[in-house]
Design a protein around this motif. Sequence first.
Motif, PDB file in Angstrom:
ATOM      1  N   CYS A   1      42.780  39.910  49.181  1.00 58.15           N
ATOM      2  CA  CYS A   1      42.961  38.887  48.218  1.00 58.15           C
ATOM      3  C   CYS A   1      41.616  38.224  47.603  1.00 58.15           C
ATOM      4  N   GLN A   2      40.343  38.362  48.559  1.00 58.94           N
ATOM      5  CA  GLN A   2      39.217  37.886  48.127  1.00 58.94           C
ATOM      6  C   GLN A   2      38.275  38.950  47.741  1.00 58.94           C
ATOM      7  N   SER A   3      38.904  40.170  47.593  1.00 55.08           N
ATOM      8  CA  SER A   3      38.112  41.384  47.408  1.00 55.08           C
ATOM      9  C   SER A   3      37.130  41.502  46.051  1.00 55.08           C
ATOM     10  N   GLY A   4      37.836  41.358  44.983  1.00 59.83           N
ATOM     11  CA  GLY A   4      37.344  41.440  43.588  1.00 59.83           C
ATOM     12  C   GLY A   4      36.722  42.574  43.341  1.00 59.83           C
ATOM     13  N   ILE A   5      37.770  43.741  43.625  1.00 57.50           N
ATOM     14  CA  ILE A   5      37.260  45.037  43.300  1.00 57.50           C
ATOM     15  C   ILE A   5      37.900  45.691  42.304  1.00 57.50           C
ATOM     16  N   VAL A   6      37.388  46.773  41.774  1.00 61.39           N
ATOM     17  CA  VAL A   6      37.944  47.634  40.749  1.00 61.39           C
ATOM     18  C   VAL A   6      38.718  48.809  41.276  1.00 61.39           C
ATOM     19  N   LEU A   7      40.048  48.981  41.033  1.00 62.66           N
ATOM     20  CA  LEU A   7      40.918  50.286  41.505  1.00 62.66           C
ATOM     21  C   LEU A   7      41.699  50.572  40.082  1.00 62.66           C
ATOM     22  N   GLU A   8      41.296  51.807  39.941  1.00 62.78           N
ATOM     23  CA  GLU A   8      42.173  52.295  38.630  1.00 62.78           C
ATOM     24  C   GLU A   8      41.730  51.523  37.447  1.00 62.78           C
ATOM     25  N   GLY A   9      40.720  51.123  37.149  1.00 62.30           N
ATOM     26  CA  GLY A   9      40.283  50.480  36.133  1.00 62.30           C
ATOM     27  C   GLY A   9      40.814  49.211  35.863  1.00 62.30           C
ATOM     28  N   ALA A  10      41.447  48.480  36.849  1.00 61.68           N
ATOM     29  CA  ALA A  10      41.625  47.076  36.804  1.00 61.68           C
ATOM     30  C   ALA A  10      41.261  46.239  38.090  1.00 61.68           C
ATOM     31  N   VAL A  11      40.792  45.022  37.871  1.00 57.05           N
ATOM     32  CA  VAL A  11      40.466  44.142  39.291  1.00 57.05           C
ATOM     33  C   VAL A  11      41.382  43.732  39.928  1.00 57.05           C
ATOM     34  N   THR A  12      41.533  43.915  41.159  1.00 59.79           N
ATOM     35  CA  THR A  12      42.440  43.322  42.183  1.00 59.79           C
ATOM     36  C   THR A  12      41.589  42.465  43.257  1.00 59.79           C
ATOM     37  N   GLY A  13      42.188  41.335  43.668  1.00 62.08           N
ATOM     38  CA  GLY A  13      41.374  40.408  44.286  1.00 62.08           C
ATOM     39  C   GLY A  13      40.547  39.500  43.582  1.00 62.08           C
ATOM     40  N   CYS A  14      40.093  38.290  44.130  1.00 59.84           N
ATOM     41  CA  CYS A  14      39.337  37.307  43.361  1.00 59.84           C
ATOM     42  C   CYS A  14      37.831  37.863  43.099  1.00 59.84           C
ATOM     43  N   PRO A  15      37.507  37.994  41.907  1.00 67.49           N
ATOM     44  CA  PRO A  15      36.139  38.029  41.501  1.00 67.49           C
ATOM     45  C   PRO A  15      35.046  36.955  42.114  1.00 67.49           C
ATOM     46  N   LEU A  16      35.652  35.933  42.561  1.00 62.06           N
ATOM     47  CA  LEU A  16      34.926  34.944  42.985  1.00 62.06           C
ATOM     48  C   LEU A  16      34.524  34.932  44.482  1.00 62.06           C
ATOM     49  N   HIS A  17      35.450  35.984  45.195  1.00 58.33           N
ATOM     50  CA  HIS A  17      35.280  36.132  46.757  1.00 58.33           C
ATOM     51  C   HIS A  17      35.704  34.776  47.285  1.00 58.33           C
ATOM     52  N   ASN A  18      36.744  34.068  46.798  1.00 58.94           N
ATOM     53  CA  ASN A  18      37.214  32.946  47.306  1.00 58.94           C
ATOM     54  C   ASN A  18      37.654  33.191  48.666  1.00 58.94           C
ATOM     55  N   LEU A  19      37.345  32.139  49.723  1.00 61.15           N
ATOM     56  CA  LEU A  19      37.433  32.324  51.185  1.00 61.15           C
ATOM     57  C   LEU A  19      38.802  31.980  51.521  1.00 61.15           C
ATOM     58  N   ILE A  20      39.797  32.777  50.838  1.00 57.95           N
ATOM     59  CA  ILE A  20      41.218  32.421  50.827  1.00 57.95           C
ATOM     60  C   ILE A  20      41.859  32.055  51.997  1.00 57.95           C
ATOM     61  N   PRO A  21      41.757  33.000  52.945  1.00 58.69           N
ATOM     62  CA  PRO A  21      42.621  32.995  54.145  1.00 58.69           C
ATOM     63  C   PRO A  21      42.123  31.701  55.126  1.00 58.69           C
ATOM     64  N   GLU A  22      40.931  31.073  54.767  1.00 57.25           N
ATOM     65  CA  GLU A  22      40.315  30.036  55.560  1.00 57.25           C
ATOM     66  C   GLU A  22      40.819  28.827  54.940  1.00 57.25           C
ATOM     67  N   TRP A  23      40.831  28.567  53.402  1.00 56.68           N
ATOM     68  CA  TRP A  23      41.627  27.526  53.130  1.00 56.68           C
ATOM     69  C   TRP A  23      42.915  27.407  53.217  1.00 56.68           C
ATOM     70  N   ASN A  24      43.679  28.500  52.937  1.00 58.53           N
ATOM     71  CA  ASN A  24      45.109  28.653  53.549  1.00 58.53           C
ATOM     72  C   ASN A  24      45.312  27.913  54.674  1.00 58.53           C
ATOM     73  N   ASP A  25      44.575  28.434  55.623  1.00 59.69           N
ATOM     74  CA  ASP A  25      45.000  27.752  57.143  1.00 59.69           C
ATOM     75  C   ASP A  25      44.798  26.214  57.185  1.00 59.69           C
ATOM     76  N   LEU A  26      43.515  25.926  56.248  1.00 55.29           N
ATOM     77  CA  LEU A  26      43.300  24.394  56.318  1.00 55.29           C
ATOM     78  C   LEU A  26      44.359  23.562  55.767  1.00 55.29           C
ATOM     79  N   VAL A  27      44.911  24.384  54.556  1.00 55.69           N
ATOM     80  CA  VAL A  27      46.251  23.591  54.057  1.00 55.69           C
ATOM     81  C   VAL A  27      47.148  23.304  54.867  1.00 55.69           C
ATOM     82  N   PHE A  28      47.599  24.556  55.752  1.00 59.73           N
ATOM     83  CA  PHE A  28      48.653  24.279  56.800  1.00 59.73           C
ATOM     84  C   PHE A  28      48.467  23.332  57.644  1.00 59.73           C
ATOM     85  N   THR A  29      47.356  23.278  58.118  1.00 65.03           N
ATOM     86  CA  THR A  29      46.865  22.186  59.055  1.00 65.03           C
ATOM     87  C   THR A  29      46.523  20.949  58.629  1.00 65.03           C
TER      88      THR A  29
END
Length: 497
Positions: free
Chosen positions: A54-82
């Motif tokens: 989710c935070q990779s921001g890499i190009v696969l087959e000509g299209a970006v997948t994952g966040c180009p900002l490399h957001n620390l998604i798993p960290e703040w997802n967990d903080l939202v849950f708690t």
Amino acid sequence: MGKPTGFMDYERETSEAVKPKERIGNFNEFHIPLSREKQMRQGARCMDCGVPFCQSGIVLEGAVTGCPLHNLIPEWNDLVFTGKWKEALKRLKKTNNFPEFTARVCPAPCEAACTCGLNGSPVTIKENEYGIIEHAYRKGYAAAKVPKIRTGKKVAIIGSGPSGLAAADQLNQRGHKVTVFERDDRIGGLLMYGIPNMKLEKHVIDRKIDIMKQEGVEFITGVNVGVNYKASKILREFDRVILTCGASNPRDINVPGREAKGIHFAVDFLKATTKSLLDSGLEDGNYLSAKDKKVLVIGGGDTGNDCVGTSIRHGAASVVQFEMMPKLPDTRSDNNPWPQWPKVCKTDYGQEEAIYQYGHDPRVFRTTVKEFIADEAGNICKVKAVKLNMKKDEETGRLTMVEVEGSEFVIDADLVLIAAGFLGSQNYVTDAFGVETDVRTNVATESGKFETNVPNVFAAGDMRRGQSLVVWAIREGREVAREVDLSLMGYTNLSVQ
């Protein structure tokens, strides 16, 4: 990780959209956010997968997948849950200057790459982001933070779109004196006038700009450098200059009859509507009205969809949307596996509204314009179109769209909106500063760098890399800020990711 089984215990749940029947009567945002408790459960679905694509921001087959900002998604997802919302904001802001914007307008390449999406539904990353930043505003966590030390260095930023704003935010927090010049009457660039109000209400932009002003950023509107303000004056008065004027040249449709009245670029149509809406609630009539018109939108991307939705709100008699490419499949094909960006057919809000209003999808795939036909007064009245097929070039191997012989047809249209994308920077700006451009008319820089051929002049965002997403513009703004800071100070502590 707060709940190891969260992705199995809870189903994906997203904000509810107001029904088309209700929302087409206004230009308001139309998603009803989840409650705080429901949003916390959605945070629990993040599965601590170990390799967060989710935070990779890499190009696969000509299209970006994952966040180009490399957001620390798993960290703040967990903080939202708690329920640690303040800590979640800190982690989110480490990589994203403007989550209030991206949480509304980003197409969420992060969710396309979410590991939960491999065998089920991805985590509601975008809506978790929305929950974090809006909670922060409600609780005061997003208040202004004025830099304690000033360096005495002065930076001018030309253009106040997302890349310019990101660079301004970063450099101001570093302690430099930042002045942003904007040619329009309001700050925000693409965010203000390129994106309709129903996707991003403009008070959201003003709210953030007010904070940046409190933090020390100076904004000057009505300044069109190269027209009513000399570039030489800016070069004399500032230590560094950053050009972030966007990809401002709309692609045209050069076919017979193009001179007919009633043919407009999408950007002019959308900008005029938003400006009139903000100035007078559309009472001044200073916009290109689609009321009672037979509208043809040329272009199947986000801008074309925005034209569809805006035309419906005007009260268009009908809306047709031409798309050159074939209709994508409704589900992933075998040659488009996760975590690649899913190349599937998306029915966006504008098309949903057209289906409700007119009883059918407005899109006509594999179609382009062959001729515009005007009436005796010179007004557009009909459009001759032709069907297309995809063909592989035997020499280059490239796939191209070619006309299908004998497939021409004619439709009625008295308003045509060209939404065929944008090309590079505008000449009068690049000429004013003397910066070189590449073959695509983008400002030329070394690969991975942001300084132009003119010393102390930098470029970033769509003006440098071409038309792209808001998240890419923010990343470019952060990267150019780091490079500018290094050139000013000899070292930098600004982070990019």
